[in-house]
Design an enzyme around this catalytic site. Structure first.
Site, PDB file in Angstrom:
ATOM      1  N   GLU A   1       8.968 -26.485  -1.046  1.00  0.00           N
ATOM      2  CA  GLU A   1       8.064 -27.596  -0.731  1.00  0.00           C
ATOM      3  C   GLU A   1       8.753 -28.607   0.197  1.00  0.00           C
ATOM      4  O   GLU A   1       8.102 -29.253   1.020  1.00  0.00           O
ATOM      5  CB  GLU A   1       7.609 -28.282  -2.030  1.00  0.00           C
ATOM      6  CG  GLU A   1       6.204 -28.823  -1.971  1.00  0.00           C
ATOM      7  CD  GLU A   1       5.629 -29.149  -3.335  1.00  0.00           C
ATOM      8  OE1 GLU A   1       4.714 -28.433  -3.778  1.00  0.00           O
ATOM      9  OE2 GLU A   1       6.095 -30.111  -3.976  1.00  0.00           O
TER      10      GLU A   1
ATOM     11  N   LYS B   1      -6.092 -28.937  -2.559  1.00  0.00           N
ATOM     12  CA  LYS B   1      -6.480 -29.870  -3.633  1.00  0.00           C
ATOM     13  C   LYS B   1      -7.850 -30.460  -3.338  1.00  0.00           C
ATOM     14  O   LYS B   1      -8.728 -30.528  -4.194  1.00  0.00           O
ATOM     15  CB  LYS B   1      -5.482 -31.031  -3.716  1.00  0.00           C
ATOM     16  CG  LYS B   1      -4.194 -30.729  -4.415  1.00  0.00           C
ATOM     17  CD  LYS B   1      -3.449 -32.061  -4.583  1.00  0.00           C
ATOM     18  CE  LYS B   1      -2.022 -31.876  -5.004  1.00  0.00           C
ATOM     19  NZ  LYS B   1      -1.257 -33.116  -4.985  1.00  0.00           N
TER      20      LYS B   1
ATOM     21  N   HIS C   1      18.037  -3.439 -11.589  1.00  0.00           N
ATOM     22  CA  HIS C   1      17.237  -2.242 -11.845  1.00  0.00           C
ATOM     23  C   HIS C   1      15.836  -2.374 -11.267  1.00  0.00           C
ATOM     24  O   HIS C   1      14.935  -1.635 -11.645  1.00  0.00           O
ATOM     25  CB  HIS C   1      17.171  -1.984 -13.360  1.00  0.00           C
ATOM     26  CG  HIS C   1      18.526  -1.822 -13.967  1.00  0.00           C
ATOM     27  ND1 HIS C   1      19.116  -0.600 -14.163  1.00  0.00           N
ATOM     28  CD2 HIS C   1      19.433  -2.746 -14.365  1.00  0.00           C
ATOM     29  CE1 HIS C   1      20.322  -0.766 -14.690  1.00  0.00           C
ATOM     30  NE2 HIS C   1      20.542  -2.065 -14.821  1.00  0.00           N
TER      31      HIS C   1
HETATM   32  O1  PA5 Z   1       6.944 -32.279  -6.115  1.00  0.00           O
HETATM   33  C1  PA5 Z   1       5.837 -32.775  -6.033  1.00  0.00           C
HETATM   34  O2  PA5 Z   1       5.638 -33.863  -5.462  1.00  0.00           O
HETATM   35  C2  PA5 Z   1       4.649 -32.095  -6.676  1.00  0.00           C
HETATM   36  O3  PA5 Z   1       5.002 -30.844  -7.176  1.00  0.00           O
HETATM   37  C3  PA5 Z   1       4.099 -32.960  -7.819  1.00  0.00           C
HETATM   38  O4  PA5 Z   1       5.105 -33.173  -8.757  1.00  0.00           O
HETATM   39  C4  PA5 Z   1       2.895 -32.300  -8.479  1.00  0.00           C
HETATM   40  O5  PA5 Z   1       1.914 -32.052  -7.518  1.00  0.00           O
HETATM   41  C5  PA5 Z   1       2.333 -33.154  -9.593  1.00  0.00           C
HETATM   42  O6  PA5 Z   1       1.974 -34.411  -9.101  1.00  0.00           O
HETATM   43  P1  PA5 Z   1       1.657 -35.613 -10.085  1.00  0.00           P
HETATM   44  O7  PA5 Z   1       2.918 -35.974 -10.790  1.00  0.00           O
HETATM   45  O8  PA5 Z   1       1.171 -36.739  -9.208  1.00  0.00           O
HETATM   46  O9  PA5 Z   1       0.600 -35.158 -11.051  1.00  0.00           O
END
Ligand code: PA5
Length: 465
Positions: free
Chosen positions: A289, A432, A318
């Site tokens: 990410e 989203k 394996h």
């Molecule tokens: O690393 C990130 O920013 C994302 O993976 C968030 O943690 C995830 O989308 C969850 O977001 P939130 O804490 O706002 O629910």
């Protein structure tokens, strides 16, 4: 201290796919320049201060002391950066069958991390918890409070708690969310939940050493002070901007950027310890990410990033090793070697006349696993596959804290070397918003997106079998 053995990335060791000292040195100079920038800036790299935040730790421990008495089950509701750290800490630092151990043998409540919305999973958990809700704590973790997965789990749990426990339901919830803003903050304040903050300037995937990861860890008996201590040690070790070889984050940045430049863009993390699998999954999100970006900071189209892959030694020898040794030369391997496992078992020497079983007899199981790791490392070298090893004296809270900060800092170094923003995730938004549109959310951009999804994904019988 965690150590890094990188001899096996060199051409001397693995031939043409390996790296020359000159190549490493060139990129190493940029890596130490990146370290200097990280040292000078604060802002989005606020995660570096988390292990030294005594007040935050005191608040987490006070919350643990308040909620631990009488708590049999702790359920974390969260996703992505709001869940992976919790799973990683629990898997690394508590026994593998922790939840199955008798209450007196465990240092805390059973832990369930609900990081998906498969209704079968949540429904089954609710069955398991039936009649025990008054002895269960729900830890809702969402910085924004608007994440559909976490919000819907929370709504289901809230309704259930209200129905079963009446007015006292709010006392079963601990929310970890933004200190001042967002839906979950507003609801928490209105309903009187206990709360801990997600610190400013710390994104989800960098937040494991805040209340996001530490509350559930502390509840389950993990030594969170040692965890933060390890994190602090690594921050100190990674301050040195004089020599890329002396700074673990600069060294990793140098190795991974060299691999990236050489077209080795699949990054395989292969721990030889079950306990490290959760941390490798946590790393998978951090790397993917943070570094997978379409444009660089100058707006150029770059399609940056490596694809992180997790494999388990010895299990995946394996399953994947055939590909790793003979398939495309597009990978860099990071193996994890553990010097001392959490326990040891001797293999009985019951068949002295059978050559295979006789060799195993009398050895310790951990010794066999270490030998398999060394053998795989050797086999990768023979096949000309660059690899490095992370050496763990043992998997304990201090070394886990070191690992977390090491890879967070290496991610920051890589972000600068790739000239991308390692702290945003613009590509996650479209899906989203489209999901909200499909659920009927009104207004822009949701309605248009829902219609567009319908048009784009209309089934065509020509391509349907
Ligand atoms: O690393 C990130 O920013 C994302 O993976 C968030 O943690 C995830 O989308 C969850 O977001 P939130 O804490 O706002 O629910």
């Amino acid at each position: 201290m965690l150590r890094i053995d990188y001899r096996n990335v060199l051409q001397d060791q693995v031939g043409a796919a390996g790296y020359s000292e000159g190549q490493l040195n060139d990129i190493g100079q940029s890596a130490v320049a990146a370290v200097s920038r990280i040292e000078a800036e604060t802002g989005k790299r606020a995660y570096r201060r988390l292990p030294s935040d005594k007040r935050m730790l005191a608040d987490v421990l006070a919350m643990r002391d308040r909620f631990a008495p009488g708590c049999e089950n702790l359920v974390v509701l969260g996703i992505g950066g709001s869940a992976l750290g919790n799973i990683a800490l629990q898997r690394a630092l508590n026994p593998p069958f922790y939840n199955l151990m008798a209450a007196g043998a465990r240092p805390g409540p059973r832990l369930f991390v609900m990081d998906n919305i498969d209704p079968g999973t949540l429904a089954n958990l609710l069955e398991v918890l039936d009649g025990r809700l008054d002895r269960t704590v729900f830890n809702v973790i969402s910085k924004s409070g608007t994440t559909a997965e976490t919000a819907s789990q929370y709504l289901i749990i809230r309704r259930l708690l209200k129905e079963r426990l009446g007015d006292g339901y709010a006392r079963r919830i601990v929310a970890v969310t933004d200190a001042a803003h967002g839906t979950m903050r507003a609801i928490s304040d209105a309903e009187g939940y206990a709360t801990l903050p997600v610190p400013d300037g710390v994104g989800g995937r960098f937040s494991v050493l805040s209340a996001v990861g530490l509350f559930s860890a502390a509840m389950c008996g993990i030594d969170v002070e040692a965890l933060c201590g390890g994190g602090r040690e690594m921050v100190e070790r990674c301050r040195d901007a004089s020599d890329w070889r002396a700074n673990p984050a600069a060294l990793l940045g140098t190795l991974y950027k060299t691999a990236n430049d050489r077209g080795q863009r699949i990054h395989v993390m292969m721990p030889y310890a079950d306990a490290l699998m959760g941390l490798c999954d946590w790393f998978r999100q951090l790397w993917a990410e943070s570094l997978g970006k379409l444009h660089d900071l100058d707006g150029r189209l770059v399609r940056a990033g490596d694809t992180p892959v997790v494999a388990l030694g010895a299990t995946d020898q394996h399953s994947q090793l055939q590909l790793y040794r003979e398939g495309p030369l597009d990978k860099l391997f990071t193996l994890h070697e553990v010097e001392r496992y959490a326990a040891e078992l001797s293999i009985p020497a019951d068949f002295p006349d059978d050559p295979t079983l006789a060799t195993l007899g009398g050895k310790e199981l951990g010794h066999l696993l270490s030998a398999e790791k060394r053998a795989t490392e050797y086999a990768l070298c023979v096949s000309g596959r660059p690899n490095l090893t992370l050496l763990w004296p043992r998997v304990d809270a201090e070394h886990v804290g070191q690992f977390i900060l090491l890879y967070e800092l290496a991610t920051s170094v890589m972000g600068l070397l790739l000239n991308i923003d390692a702290y945003d995730q613009p590509a996650v938004e479209l899906g989203k918003q489209a999901a909200h549109g499909l659920l009927g959310r009104k207004g822009k951009p949701y309605e248009e997106l829902a219609a567009e999804v319908g048009r784009t994904l209309a089934r065509d019988p020509k391509y349907l079998l």
